[in-house]
Design a protein around this motif. Structure first.
Motif, PDB file in Angstrom:
ATOM      1  N   ARG A  59     -10.008  -5.390  -6.823  1.00  0.00           N
ATOM      2  CA  ARG A  59      -9.892  -4.328  -5.821  1.00  0.00           C
ATOM      3  C   ARG A  59      -8.428  -3.892  -5.799  1.00  0.00           C
ATOM      4  NH1 ARG A  59     -12.396  -8.587  -4.203  1.00  0.00           N
ATOM      5  NH2 ARG A  59     -10.613  -9.361  -3.019  1.00  0.00           N
ATOM      6  N   VAL A  60      -8.193  -2.643  -6.148  1.00  0.00           N
ATOM      7  CA  VAL A  60      -6.811  -2.226  -6.404  1.00  0.00           C
ATOM      8  C   VAL A  60      -6.422  -0.989  -5.599  1.00  0.00           C
ATOM      9  CG1 VAL A  60      -5.125  -1.722  -8.220  1.00  0.00           C
ATOM     10  CG2 VAL A  60      -7.213  -2.968  -8.796  1.00  0.00           C
ATOM     11  N   HIS A  61      -5.231  -1.014  -5.011  1.00  0.00           N
ATOM     12  CA  HIS A  61      -4.661   0.174  -4.374  1.00  0.00           C
ATOM     13  C   HIS A  61      -3.290   0.445  -4.966  1.00  0.00           C
ATOM     14  CE1 HIS A  61      -7.732   0.476  -1.309  1.00  0.00           C
ATOM     15  NE2 HIS A  61      -7.657  -0.834  -1.166  1.00  0.00           N
ATOM     16  N   VAL A  62      -3.047   1.714  -5.306  1.00  0.00           N
ATOM     17  CA  VAL A  62      -1.698   2.117  -5.697  1.00  0.00           C
ATOM     18  C   VAL A  62      -1.005   2.607  -4.430  1.00  0.00           C
ATOM     19  CG1 VAL A  62      -0.290   3.676  -7.096  1.00  0.00           C
ATOM     20  CG2 VAL A  62      -2.431   2.758  -8.034  1.00  0.00           C
ATOM     21  N   ILE A  63       0.166   2.026  -4.137  1.00  0.00           N
ATOM     22  CA  ILE A  63       0.904   2.416  -2.933  1.00  0.00           C
ATOM     23  C   ILE A  63       2.265   2.958  -3.343  1.00  0.00           C
ATOM     24  CG2 ILE A  63       1.887   1.615  -0.753  1.00  0.00           C
ATOM     25  CD1 ILE A  63      -0.320  -0.451  -0.679  1.00  0.00           C
ATOM     26  N   SER A  64       2.477   4.232  -3.053  1.00  0.00           N
ATOM     27  CA  SER A  64       3.753   4.852  -3.409  1.00  0.00           C
ATOM     28  C   SER A  64       4.663   4.885  -2.184  1.00  0.00           C
ATOM     29  CB  SER A  64       3.498   6.279  -3.910  1.00  0.00           C
ATOM     30  OG  SER A  64       4.725   6.935  -4.115  1.00  0.00           O
ATOM     31  N   PRO A  65       5.956   4.630  -2.371  1.00  0.00           N
ATOM     32  CA  PRO A  65       6.866   4.733  -1.213  1.00  0.00           C
ATOM     33  C   PRO A  65       6.825   6.123  -0.598  1.00  0.00           C
ATOM     34  CG  PRO A  65       7.970   3.653  -3.052  1.00  0.00           C
ATOM     35  CD  PRO A  65       6.661   4.162  -3.581  1.00  0.00           C
ATOM     36  N   ASN A  66       6.718   7.163  -1.428  1.00  0.00           N
ATOM     37  CA  ASN A  66       6.701   8.526  -0.880  1.00  0.00           C
ATOM     38  C   ASN A  66       5.993   9.488  -1.826  1.00  0.00           C
ATOM     39  OD1 ASN A  66       8.673   8.585  -2.838  1.00  0.00           O
ATOM     40  ND2 ASN A  66      10.145   9.731  -1.619  1.00  0.00           N
ATOM     41  N   ASP A  67       6.186  10.760  -1.563  1.00  0.00           N
ATOM     42  CA  ASP A  67       5.462  11.826  -2.255  1.00  0.00           C
ATOM     43  C   ASP A  67       6.007  12.049  -3.671  1.00  0.00           C
ATOM     44  OD1 ASP A  67       3.660  13.840  -2.488  1.00  0.00           O
ATOM     45  OD2 ASP A  67       4.692  15.242  -1.157  1.00  0.00           O
ATOM     46  N   TYR A  68       5.256  12.798  -4.460  1.00  0.00           N
ATOM     47  CA  TYR A  68       5.671  13.109  -5.827  1.00  0.00           C
ATOM     48  C   TYR A  68       5.412  14.598  -6.094  1.00  0.00           C
ATOM     49  CZ  TYR A  68       0.798  11.575  -5.765  1.00  0.00           C
ATOM     50  OH  TYR A  68      -0.504  11.389  -5.407  1.00  0.00           O
ATOM     51  N   MET A 120      -2.982  14.341 -12.142  1.00  0.00           N
ATOM     52  CA  MET A 120      -3.215  13.068 -12.836  1.00  0.00           C
ATOM     53  C   MET A 120      -4.451  12.353 -12.298  1.00  0.00           C
ATOM     54  SD  MET A 120       0.605  11.650 -13.474  1.00  0.00           S
ATOM     55  CE  MET A 120       0.109  10.464 -14.711  1.00  0.00           C
ATOM     56  N   PRO A 121      -5.328  11.897 -13.199  1.00  0.00           N
ATOM     57  CA  PRO A 121      -6.564  11.250 -12.758  1.00  0.00           C
ATOM     58  C   PRO A 121      -6.286   9.990 -11.935  1.00  0.00           C
ATOM     59  CG  PRO A 121      -6.534  11.513 -15.176  1.00  0.00           C
ATOM     60  CD  PRO A 121      -5.218  11.984 -14.663  1.00  0.00           C
ATOM     61  N   GLY A 122      -6.868   9.934 -10.746  1.00  0.00           N
ATOM     62  CA  GLY A 122      -6.718   8.758  -9.892  1.00  0.00           C
ATOM     63  C   GLY A 122      -5.653   8.915  -8.825  1.00  0.00           C
ATOM     64  N   GLN A 123      -4.783   9.962  -8.947  1.00  0.00           N
ATOM     65  CA  GLN A 123      -3.678  10.082  -7.988  1.00  0.00           C
ATOM     66  C   GLN A 123      -4.174  10.363  -6.565  1.00  0.00           C
ATOM     67  OE1 GLN A 123      -2.402  12.967  -6.292  1.00  0.00           O
ATOM     68  NE2 GLN A 123      -4.075  14.231  -7.062  1.00  0.00           N
ATOM     69  N   GLU A 124      -5.376  10.941  -6.452  1.00  0.00           N
ATOM     70  CA  GLU A 124      -5.892  11.299  -5.120  1.00  0.00           C
ATOM     71  C   GLU A 124      -6.086  10.053  -4.243  1.00  0.00           C
ATOM     72  OE1 GLU A 124      -7.365  11.991  -8.056  1.00  0.00           O
ATOM     73  OE2 GLU A 124      -8.957  10.488  -8.038  1.00  0.00           O
ATOM     74  N   ALA A 125      -6.227   8.888  -4.869  1.00  0.00           N
ATOM     75  CA  ALA A 125      -6.449   7.663  -4.087  1.00  0.00           C
ATOM     76  C   ALA A 125      -5.148   6.942  -3.731  1.00  0.00           C
ATOM     77  CB  ALA A 125      -7.365   6.715  -4.859  1.00  0.00           C
ATOM     78  N   ILE A 126      -4.002   7.469  -4.182  1.00  0.00           N
ATOM     79  CA  ILE A 126      -2.726   6.809  -3.897  1.00  0.00           C
ATOM     80  C   ILE A 126      -2.426   6.861  -2.400  1.00  0.00           C
ATOM     81  CG2 ILE A 126      -0.207   6.944  -4.235  1.00  0.00           C
ATOM     82  CD1 ILE A 126      -0.724   7.938  -7.062  1.00  0.00           C
ATOM     83  N   VAL A 127      -1.993   5.730  -1.844  1.00  0.00           N
ATOM     84  CA  VAL A 127      -1.572   5.689  -0.440  1.00  0.00           C
ATOM     85  C   VAL A 127      -0.051   5.865  -0.414  1.00  0.00           C
ATOM     86  CG1 VAL A 127      -1.428   4.259   1.635  1.00  0.00           C
ATOM     87  CG2 VAL A 127      -3.456   4.132   0.162  1.00  0.00           C
ATOM     88  N   GLN A 128       0.397   6.881   0.323  1.00  0.00           N
ATOM     89  CA  GLN A 128       1.843   7.099   0.428  1.00  0.00           C
ATOM     90  C   GLN A 128       2.366   6.467   1.708  1.00  0.00           C
ATOM     91  OE1 GLN A 128       3.041  11.203  -0.123  1.00  0.00           O
ATOM     92  NE2 GLN A 128       1.445  11.505  -1.670  1.00  0.00           N
TER      93      GLN A 128
END
Ligand code: 5GP
Ligand code: MN
Length: 336
Positions: free
Chosen positions: A48-57, A64-72
């Motif tokens: 079970r994986v979450h990509v967590i970005s410090p901020n926006d890009y 990019m495929p999958g970016q919609e699930a990134i938690v900022q």
């Protein structure tokens, strides 16, 4: 390239886990591309994986495929904190110092989960249980490609291939920086075979400027200044100029490279004013032996790679320009 620590990595992933994958602040094509491809691979393996970005890009990465699930974290701090707290394993990609993830740093430090670093910057800090650091590699995406390919070559689907292609392409300046090797091209060839739509990717990243962004580039180039008898140039954008062109995050990406298009120029610098944060963001690009990273570290609290580095100044734009000129003059023996 053979990843010697693959079995140690596999041991950490031998049972299904809750995982977070973190790119550096202001993630670029390499940071996002490697995180998204790696997250997708881990999901395939039942985690079970979450990509967590410090901020926006920037907008040019939102295809990019999958970016919609990134938690900022900058938008959803509570959710990001909750995922990090619940994580049983943490991957940090494309950076090697927790200072590079801003407010996420203390959350990661507090976690008891093992951390795995996958990165290509020099001098990794000692925070990870497993450090996969390959400073000779041109991108983190190329390292992630080797890990996945060595583990399970059939796992690379077109979306993962697109993400890895993007990371390698952006961090090698479209395959022209010295860090590009025959191995890089072999990886790229394989990613094309796996379904990376290379032409669309180049177009999405490079040929997707807004009209305002081209105008901003024009202003930046108008400000281009060459130093006397030293092969260095700098350009700048004031807050006023940015406002006049309706500046959006990512708009200045790549502008500094125009300085290196000049024949015989070995160092190009861009200074971008950020009045809200009270600082000047600086980028350094060099050709040949000039060590942009140590220059950035010595004079502007920064770092990076020999030919591509960043830093910051808390003086005014005019003062920063003067400091820069003095610093370059002081280091004129470092030019070839
Ligand atoms: P950019 O100029 O595109 O922001 O960054 C170029 C390179 O320098 C990247 O590899 C990035 O990781 C590094 N870099 C950028 N800003 C900083 C900074 O403030 N500190 C350090 N240590 N590295 C930076
Ligand atoms: Mn990178």
């Amino acid at each position: 390239m053979k990843i010697q620590q693959l079995s140690a990595l596999q041991a950490l992933l031998d049972t299904s886990k809750s995982i977070v994958v973190i790119p550096h602040q202001n993630p670029d094509g390499d940071a996002l591309g490697s995180c998204l491809a790696w997250a997708s691979f881990l999901q395939q393996k039942g985690h079970r994986v979450h990509v967590i970005s410090p901020n926006d890009y920037p907008d040019f990465l939102t295809w990019m495929p999958g970016q919609e699930a990134i938690v900022q974290h900058s938008q959803s701090a509570a959710k990001a904190a909750q995922y990090i707290e619940a994580a049983e394993l943490i991957f940090t990609l494309d950076f090697n110092d927790l200072l590079r993830i801003d407010a996420l740093g203390p959350l990661v430090e507090k976690s008891t989960a093992p951390i795995v670093m996958i990165d290509h910057h020099q001098n990794p800090k000692d925070y990870a249980a497993l450090t996969l650091s390959f400073p000779h590699m041109g991108s983190t995406a190329e390292i992630v490609y080797h890990i996945i390919n060595q583990w399970d070559a059939n796992a690379i689907d077109p979306d993962m291939a697109s993400c890895l292609y993007t990371g390698i392409m952006t961090d090698t300046g479209s395959f022209r920086f010295p860090s590009t090797t025959p191995d890089t091209h072999r990886a790229i060839a394989h990613l094309m075979e796996c379904g990376a739509p290379h032409s669309d990717i180049h177009q999405n990243i490079h040929d997707s400027y807004t009209f305002d962004r081209v105008r901003l580039l024009g202003m930046g180039l108008t400000n281009l200044t060459k130093l006397n008898e030293i092969p260095a140039v700098f350009l700048s954008l004031s807050q006023q100029e940015l406002n006049a062109c309706n500046y959006q995050k990512g708009d200045t990406e790549g502008f500094v490279n125009y300085g290196l298009r000049l024949k015989d120029i070995q160092l190009a610098v861009i200074m971008i004013e950020n009045q809200r944060e009270g600082k000047i963001k600086m980028s350094f690009r060099s050709k040949g032996g000039f060590p942009a990273h140590t220059f950035a570290e010595t004079f502007f609290s920064g770092g990076g790679h020999k030919n591509a580095a960043g830093g910051v100044s808390f003086s005014s734009l005019e003062e920063t320009k003067e400091q820069l000129i003095k610093a370059i003059q002081q280091w004129k023996n470092h030019f070839e």
